[in-house]
Design an enzyme around this catalytic site. Structure first.
Site, PDB file in Angstrom:
ATOM      1  N   GLY A  22      38.200  43.379  41.677  1.00  0.00           N
ATOM      2  CA  GLY A  22      38.919  42.428  40.829  1.00  0.00           C
ATOM      3  C   GLY A  22      40.348  42.257  41.276  1.00  0.00           C
ATOM      4  O   GLY A  22      40.715  42.615  42.391  1.00  0.00           O
ATOM      5  N   LYS A  28      49.643  38.714  55.752  1.00  0.00           N
ATOM      6  CA  LYS A  28      49.412  39.004  54.328  1.00  0.00           C
ATOM      7  C   LYS A  28      47.922  38.885  53.974  1.00  0.00           C
ATOM      8  O   LYS A  28      47.333  39.765  53.335  1.00  0.00           O
ATOM      9  CB  LYS A  28      50.245  38.020  53.489  1.00  0.00           C
ATOM     10  CG  LYS A  28      49.863  37.938  52.042  1.00  0.00           C
ATOM     11  CD  LYS A  28      50.225  39.208  51.304  1.00  0.00           C
ATOM     12  CE  LYS A  28      49.470  39.305  50.010  1.00  0.00           C
ATOM     13  NZ  LYS A  28      50.114  40.084  49.000  1.00  0.00           N
ATOM     14  N   THR A  31      49.389  30.986  43.144  1.00  0.00           N
ATOM     15  CA  THR A  31      48.640  30.167  44.104  1.00  0.00           C
ATOM     16  C   THR A  31      47.155  30.373  43.808  1.00  0.00           C
ATOM     17  O   THR A  31      46.500  31.189  44.447  1.00  0.00           O
ATOM     18  CB  THR A  31      48.949  30.563  45.571  1.00  0.00           C
ATOM     19  OG1 THR A  31      49.050  31.991  45.657  1.00  0.00           O
ATOM     20  CG2 THR A  31      50.220  29.943  46.054  1.00  0.00           C
ATOM     21  N   ARG A  49      41.087  45.311  53.473  1.00  0.00           N
ATOM     22  CA  ARG A  49      40.679  46.173  52.359  1.00  0.00           C
ATOM     23  C   ARG A  49      39.368  45.667  51.738  1.00  0.00           C
ATOM     24  O   ARG A  49      38.480  46.462  51.438  1.00  0.00           O
ATOM     25  CB  ARG A  49      41.806  46.214  51.323  1.00  0.00           C
ATOM     26  CG  ARG A  49      41.710  47.390  50.390  1.00  0.00           C
ATOM     27  CD  ARG A  49      43.056  47.747  49.805  1.00  0.00           C
ATOM     28  NE  ARG A  49      42.945  48.632  48.654  1.00  0.00           N
ATOM     29  CZ  ARG A  49      42.866  49.954  48.725  1.00  0.00           C
ATOM     30  NH1 ARG A  49      42.857  50.551  49.888  1.00  0.00           N
ATOM     31  NH2 ARG A  49      42.768  50.681  47.627  1.00  0.00           N
ATOM     32  N   CYS A  78      44.153  39.447  44.184  1.00  0.00           N
ATOM     33  CA  CYS A  78      44.531  39.528  45.594  1.00  0.00           C
ATOM     34  C   CYS A  78      43.320  39.746  46.483  1.00  0.00           C
ATOM     35  O   CYS A  78      42.896  38.853  47.205  1.00  0.00           O
ATOM     36  CB  CYS A  78      45.513  40.671  45.786  1.00  0.00           C
ATOM     37  SG  CYS A  78      46.830  40.647  44.576  1.00  0.00           S
ATOM     38  N   TYR A 130      40.966  45.192  35.709  1.00  0.00           N
ATOM     39  CA  TYR A 130      40.388  45.100  37.054  1.00  0.00           C
ATOM     40  C   TYR A 130      40.530  46.395  37.825  1.00  0.00           C
ATOM     41  O   TYR A 130      39.823  46.627  38.800  1.00  0.00           O
ATOM     42  CB  TYR A 130      40.978  43.910  37.820  1.00  0.00           C
ATOM     43  CG  TYR A 130      42.243  44.164  38.595  1.00  0.00           C
ATOM     44  CD1 TYR A 130      42.197  44.593  39.919  1.00  0.00           C
ATOM     45  CD2 TYR A 130      43.491  43.966  38.034  1.00  0.00           C
ATOM     46  CE1 TYR A 130      43.362  44.814  40.646  1.00  0.00           C
ATOM     47  CE2 TYR A 130      44.650  44.175  38.743  1.00  0.00           C
ATOM     48  CZ  TYR A 130      44.580  44.604  40.050  1.00  0.00           C
ATOM     49  OH  TYR A 130      45.732  44.825  40.742  1.00  0.00           O
ATOM     50  N   LYS A 131      41.459  47.259  37.362  1.00  0.00           N
ATOM     51  CA  LYS A 131      41.553  48.596  37.963  1.00  0.00           C
ATOM     52  C   LYS A 131      42.281  49.536  37.011  1.00  0.00           C
ATOM     53  O   LYS A 131      42.677  49.119  35.924  1.00  0.00           O
ATOM     54  CB  LYS A 131      42.213  48.544  39.321  1.00  0.00           C
ATOM     55  CG  LYS A 131      43.681  48.234  39.287  1.00  0.00           C
ATOM     56  CD  LYS A 131      44.189  48.342  40.697  1.00  0.00           C
ATOM     57  CE  LYS A 131      45.672  48.401  40.724  1.00  0.00           C
ATOM     58  NZ  LYS A 131      46.150  48.514  42.086  1.00  0.00           N
TER      59      LYS A 131
END
Ligand code: SAJ
Length: 406
Positions: free
Chosen positions: A252, A201, A80, A208, A255, A314-315
């Site tokens: 990053g 969600k 999405t 966060r 989400c 991104y992590k």
């Protein structure tokens, strides 16, 4: 039998989990490449514990195809994307998948949507597809939203242990889908309505994002007056009701850097704190670039091509570069006409940016200053190799004298 549609980061592990816990599963993806790879016994991405899970699912008889199946339960887990300008979710893949499901589904089938969607998407973009088909939701097919909550890097563990939310129009259908997920999920599974499930969600990821933005803002305030943000956060977090997250070079992933924008896009005059938080997080790569220039000046370093970014993902400990702060920083650098920064990441084998290295040794030989962008365990474990370099540690993981921070 469950037909899982979309075999990416969420759909595939979910399909594997169900299959390895006794559920008959067929995985469908429109990418022939993905289906061929999985059918040949080759996983499509890396993740702790996923290979073992994949083989357990293969042994249990999971199969992969590009075709939609005729069955009683579908789980849709397609992308999405969001539109960067309108900040709204693009439900086109979800709507298209529902349309394809309806073409083969028998009456009474349950269509579970796992993809993250903005609150109201099922009403706005899924129910109309059902109606256009001449069906009525709740009579001819049943709609359910079961948003995923797993964190890349610890997916297998979290699939087994996280609590989950199931949103359904019809309680009895919700309970049935709860039982399906309970085949592997040991966490608590709450059944609620669809709109609530959609909202929870997005709210979780927004919580966060706002908290990371708070930490990032504190880092900027502390930088302004030479205070130690990490020490301050550590002490504050000793308070029983304070739990501040960590500042970093940006946010990053697909989400936390995306979902909160859905609320800003849909409620622009109401989602003020969220809007400002997202801008703060999005501004961090530029802030880091500013710090790089500052530290170069302080050390008499003139050539930006002697500076290297350590970490492209991104992590930590994943091979996913979606919305990565390092890529954002490199884009920003290009806009400032200051190209030349070097980059290296132990998790990225192929060339994705200019001046990218594939050997740590060569990378370190060619730079005087290293910018730690990601907390990869490998960086932490080999920090002695950075001795003698100018180090800007954006993740506060390097314990060497003279290290700079954001
Ligand atoms: N980050 C910070 N400071 C922190 C924590 C994280 O700067 O204190 C940065 C990370 O470096 C990274 C980004 O934030 O760039 C996001 O990483 P993450 O590990 O916090 O989260 P994701 O995006 O990998 O996964 C999140 C999870 N959501 C929450 O923790 C509320 C996961 O449970 C969701 O399933 C996932 O989003 C998703 O798919 O929605």
């Amino acid at each position: 039998m469950v037909n899982v549609i979309g075999l990416g980061y969420i759909g595939l592990p979910t399909a594997l989990m169900l299959a390895s816990h006794g559920v008959e599963v067929v995985g469908t993806d429109y990418s022939r490449k993905v289906v061929d790879s999985l059918s040949a016994g080759k996983m499509t991405f890396k993740e702790d514990g996923i290979e073992e899970l994949f083989h357990a699912a293969l042994d249990a008889g999971i199969s992969f195809t590009t075709e939609y199946q005729k069955t009683d339960t579908y789980i849709i887990s397609v992308p999405t994307p969001y539109d960067k300008f309108s900040k709204k979710v693009d439900p086109a893949y979800v709507s298209a998948a529902v349309k394809s499901v309806l073409a083969v589904a028998p009456k009474g089938a349950v269509i579970v949507i796992e993809s993250t969607i903005s609150p109201g998407t099922i009403d706005k973009s899924v129910r109309p597809v059902v109606e256009e088909f001449g069906y009525e939701a709740g009579r001819d097919v049943h709609l359910v939203h079961a948003p995923e909550r797993i964190i890349p890097g610890n997916m297998v563990y979290e699939l087994l242990h996280n609590n989950r939310t199931i949103g359904a129009d019809d309680r009895e259908v919700g309970e049935r889908i709860k039982d399906l997920y309970a085949s592997f999920c040991q966490g608590e599974i709450v059944v609620t309505d669809i709109r609530t499930a959609e909202m929870t969600k997005v709210v979780e990821n927004t919580f966060r994002a706002v908290n990371i933005a708070f930490a990032n803002e504190l880092a900027k305030i502390c930088r302004h007056d030479g205070m130690d943000v990490y020490e301050i956060i550590k002490i504050c977090n000793m308070h029983p009701r304070v739990n501040i997250l960590q500042p970093g070079p940006g946010v990053g992933g697909h989400c936390i850097s995306v979902d909160p924008w859905f609320l800003v896009g849909d409620y622009p005059s109401l989602a003020k704190v969220i809007d400002e938080s997202m801008r703060t997080n999005d501004g961090m790569p530029d802030f880091v670039l500013g710090r790089i220039y500052e530290i170069m000046r302080e050390n008499g370093l003139k050539d930006i091509s002697r500076v290297g970014l350590y970490g492209l993902t991104y992590k930590e400990n994943v091979d996913d570069v979606r919305e990565s702060p390092t890529l954002q920083l490199l884009e920003s650098q290009a806009r400032h006409l200051a190209a030349g920064l070097k980059a290296y990441d132990p998790f990225i084998g192929e060339d994705i940016v200019e001046n990218q290295y594939h050997s740590l040794e060569d990378f370190l030989n060619d730079v005087d200053m290293v910018v730690i962008m990601v907390k990869h365990t490998q960086i932490r474990e080999n920090m002695q190799q950075l001795a003698g370099k100018i180090v800007l540690d954006c993740q506060n993981i390097i314990d060497l004298p003279g290290v700079y921070h954001i």
